[in-house]
Design an enzyme around this catalytic site. Structure first.
Site, PDB file in Angstrom:
ATOM      1  N   LYS A  98       0.852  -1.184   0.000  1.00  0.00           N
ATOM      2  CA  LYS A  98       0.000   0.000   0.000  1.00  0.00           C
ATOM      3  C   LYS A  98       0.886   1.232   0.000  1.00  0.00           C
ATOM      4  O   LYS A  98       2.091   1.112   0.216  1.00  0.00           O
ATOM      5  CB  LYS A  98      -0.901   0.005   1.250  1.00  0.00           C
ATOM      6  CG  LYS A  98      -2.038  -0.991   1.159  1.00  0.00           C
ATOM      7  CD  LYS A  98      -2.851  -1.054   2.422  1.00  0.00           C
ATOM      8  CE  LYS A  98      -3.452   0.279   2.773  1.00  0.00           C
ATOM      9  NZ  LYS A  98      -4.140   0.912   1.613  1.00  0.00           N
ATOM     10  N   GLU A 107      -2.409   4.895   7.384  1.00  0.00           N
ATOM     11  CA  GLU A 107      -3.156   3.662   7.066  1.00  0.00           C
ATOM     12  C   GLU A 107      -2.674   2.517   7.937  1.00  0.00           C
ATOM     13  O   GLU A 107      -3.466   1.782   8.520  1.00  0.00           O
ATOM     14  CB  GLU A 107      -2.974   3.303   5.588  1.00  0.00           C
ATOM     15  CG  GLU A 107      -3.691   4.242   4.643  1.00  0.00           C
ATOM     16  CD  GLU A 107      -3.385   3.935   3.191  1.00  0.00           C
ATOM     17  OE1 GLU A 107      -2.306   3.392   2.900  1.00  0.00           O
ATOM     18  OE2 GLU A 107      -4.242   4.245   2.347  1.00  0.00           O
TER      19      GLU A 107
HETATM   20  O1  DER Z   1      -2.098   4.537  -1.232  1.00  0.00           O
HETATM   21  C1  DER Z   1      -2.787   3.659  -0.712  1.00  0.00           C
HETATM   22  O2  DER Z   1      -2.411   2.967   0.250  1.00  0.00           O
HETATM   23  C2  DER Z   1      -4.082   3.296  -1.380  1.00  0.00           C
HETATM   24  O3  DER Z   1      -4.939   2.627  -0.475  1.00  0.00           O
HETATM   25  C3  DER Z   1      -3.715   2.356  -2.512  1.00  0.00           C
HETATM   26  O4  DER Z   1      -3.056   1.287  -1.958  1.00  0.00           O
HETATM   27  C4  DER Z   1      -4.921   1.907  -3.312  1.00  0.00           C
HETATM   28  O5  DER Z   1      -5.297   2.982  -4.096  1.00  0.00           O
HETATM   29  P1  DER Z   1      -6.393   2.790  -5.259  1.00  0.00           P
HETATM   30  O6  DER Z   1      -7.618   2.235  -4.557  1.00  0.00           O
HETATM   31  O7  DER Z   1      -6.594   4.191  -5.768  1.00  0.00           O
HETATM   32  O8  DER Z   1      -5.829   1.840  -6.276  1.00  0.00           O
END
Ligand code: DER
Length: 234
Positions: A98, A107
């Site tokens: 992520k 996160e």
């Molecule tokens: O940056 C992050 O951690 C987001 O959660 C990424 O992992 C997923 O982003 P997306 O849903 O726009 O592909």
């Protein structure tokens, strides 16, 4: 189905896990955005009540405010019932990469405090091994002597053909995270071997704040594909 339609399908499926009264970790990115929209809609319809959101980025905080989702933080709620968030890569063991959106630290703090972490992806995120997409493996570093830290990271994974690059914003300036740090993206050509060993080695580098490998954290991964939805449980 477009990739965004698949993301929306996965996100709406995840929101079925949300019960009134829950404290929710609110993810960041284009997939999690759909989950927030859906939560906001159910709150407005009165089909969900008494929800508290813990945002994983300033961007998500703003979206939640615009949707009328009541917010709090980890200081007030150190244990969270459920987090819903996207990922850049998912391996067969439900380990994640992520952070391509730059929010990996908050996160990981929020999702690390959750009883359940439901990860939502479209099928394009599935990989055989982390780093296998050839896309960035993000590492949040302090701005102080970031080149020194980037070189240590690059050398750590030199056997995997690692190239470490400072992430820039659209103006060509260093990208700055919500926490005032930089992101060094690692581009790998080969499997980095034991992920826990790699994680420990990265975190031993003093200038590193956190990295984007989320190991043993997702309890469920919802994958939306052309042939339907797959739910993988740890
Ligand atoms: O940056 C992050 O951690 C987001 O959660 C990424 O992992 C997923 O982003 P997306 O849903 O726009 O592909």
């Amino acid at each position: 189905l477009t990739q965004d339609e698949l993301k929306k399908i996965a996100a709406y499926k995840a929101v079925e896990f949300v019960e009134s009264g829950m404290v929710l970790g609110l993810g960041t990115g284009s997939t999690a955005k759909h989950a927030l929209d859906r939560i906001g809609e159910l709150l407005r319809q009165g089909r969900l009540t008494n929800i508290l959101g813990i945002p994983t980025s300033k961007k998500t905080q703003e979206q939640a405010i615009s949707l009328g989702i009541p917010l709090s933080d980890l200081d007030s709620h150190p244990t969270i019932d459920l987090a819903i968030d996207g990922a850049d890569e998912v391996d067969p063991h439900l380990n994640l990469v992520k952070g391509r959106g730059g929010s990996l630290l908050r996160e990981k703090m929020v999702e690390g405090a959750c009883k359940k972490f439901v990860c939502i992806v479209d099928e394009s995120k599935l990989v055989k091994y982390l780093g296998g997409s050839g896309l960035a493996m993000p590492v949040e570093v302090v701005p102080f002597c970031w080149k020194f830290t980037a070189n240590k990271l690059q050398n750590l994974f030199r056997d995997s053909g690692c190239v470490a690059k400072l992430r820039n914003d659209c103006k060509g300036e260093p990208f700055v995270t919500d926490n005032g740090n930089y992101i060094v993206d690692l581009y790998l050509k080969k499997d980095i071997g034991d992920l826990q060993v790699a994680s420990d080695a990265i975190l031993r580098i003093a200038g590193v704040v956190e990295h984007g490998m989320f190991l043993d954290m997702a309890t469920t991964v919802i994958v939306a594909g052309e042939l339907g939805i797959t739910i993988k449980n740890r």
